[in-house]
Design an enzyme around this catalytic site. Sequence first.
Site, PDB file in Angstrom:
ATOM      1  CD  GLU A 168      -3.040  -1.152   2.291  1.00  0.00           C
ATOM      2  OE1 GLU A 168      -2.974  -0.329   3.048  1.00  0.00           O
ATOM      3  OE2 GLU A 168      -3.784  -1.988   2.197  1.00  0.00           O
ATOM      4  CD  GLU A 366      -3.098  -6.233   4.076  1.00  0.00           C
ATOM      5  OE1 GLU A 366      -4.027  -5.666   4.436  1.00  0.00           O
ATOM      6  OE2 GLU A 366      -1.793  -5.901   3.822  1.00  0.00           O
TER       7      GLU A 366
END
Length: 472
Positions: A168, A366
């Site tokens: 991220e 995720e």
Amino acid sequence: MKIAIPENFVIGAASSAWQTEGWKGKKEGQDSFIDSWYKNEKFVWHEGYGPAVATNFYENYTQDIALMKEIHLTHYRTSINWSRFFTDYEELNVDEEYAKHIDDMINEQIQAGVEPMICLEHYEVPKYLMDKYDGWSSKKVLELYVKYAKIAFERYGDRVKHWFTFNEPIVVQTRCYLDALRWPHEQNTKKWMLWNYHKALATARAVEVYHQLDLPGRIGCILNPEMVYPRSSSAEDQKAAEIYDLFFNKVFFDPMITGVYSKELIALCQKHDIYFDPTEKELATIKANTVDFLGINQYYPKRVRAPRYQWNEETPFHPERYYESFDLPGKQMNNSRGWEIYPEIMYDISMYLKTNYPPIPWLITENGMGREQEERYKNKDGIVQDDYRIEYISKHLYQLLRGIEDGSTCEGYMLWAFTDCVSPMNAFKNRYGLVRIELDEKRTRSLKKSAYWYRSLVDERLLSLSNVEEFK
Ligand code: BG6
């Protein structure tokens, strides 16, 4: 009814170094950016827990890998903690003790039949590089990161076949410099965009180095695109969603998949004086070194509408000038985390990638459900009865499998997280794991009901639609 999960579809789980390791064995001066946030603003961390002990994975990793084996997990992703990997970040003296820990962990996983997937930075940029060079604002840090990446590939690349440059890459600067919600609360939109750019460039450079080494694996990046839904069919709401998508999703998808930034994003950056002024050589590097595959983290949808009020010209530019968040009445919520539950994001991201980009392999790296006070759900034998997690996973996985039916190139689903672990700020408030962690000194582990269910999913490769129906 049950639906079949494709043969080679990965069913794994994930975590990161800083959220599990703890500080045992950490040496003076090896703080990461996140460690210094914890030290500087401990009061915002739930009940004071944080990275200091975490799950003490550094000492407990063999126990966790044994549990992975017990539930037949085939893939596990974590990170190398960059801040602990060196004793000198400029001379690049490797901390051999920590490097051996990574070696041992990788070997232990392989022996247990669990394929290691490794990320090079999950917010663990060294504090030293923040203090001296202002972190990802600096090309020097970019150079040092590429050298770090090369060392990691050379040491572990014979056994690690799946590498990620960042987890991220947009998050730290968005929370810290765009929204200024987190320490050090510096509002600086130009810096936000520069960090975005430098991490895209660093990815291209790491991809270049990895390919030069001709190792038997592939390299990508883990992104967290937010599937963005306009409030209505109005042209204004649609435009708001498009601009959100440019600033928060395409800003990484475009350079990493196609090697080229979109003209629209560049024009907006120039207009608002947040352009990152790339050199021709840098742009050529990005163009020539796109990723082999992508990890996608997906938790919740983003809903927007056209802004109702005029932007305050006396405040710094923020992409919010072009959108306003929209609160959908009746939405389903995970109230522990404050995130909307909308499993269709899995199908929609599948179609988004298929429609907007050339085919690229990707997997969900995720997705998961953090729940407060899970001890409430323990049965008389002390096993957490987390049926809500089973339902959550089932419904998301179902939508992902629908996407594959409709031609997406998704290769797998990895749950966040294998064990409960430390969240930024929320620490151990919301539990995500298949494995429960008690907050005693030993950080005692126990499998939850979802862990046994996950094992049957891996073994049978069949998703029961009753779990999906029940949740509707
Ligand atoms: C992802 C991050 O965004 O979400 C993880 O990669 C994080 O590091 C996870 O833990 C869950 O979010 P949170 O804030 O509840 O921990």
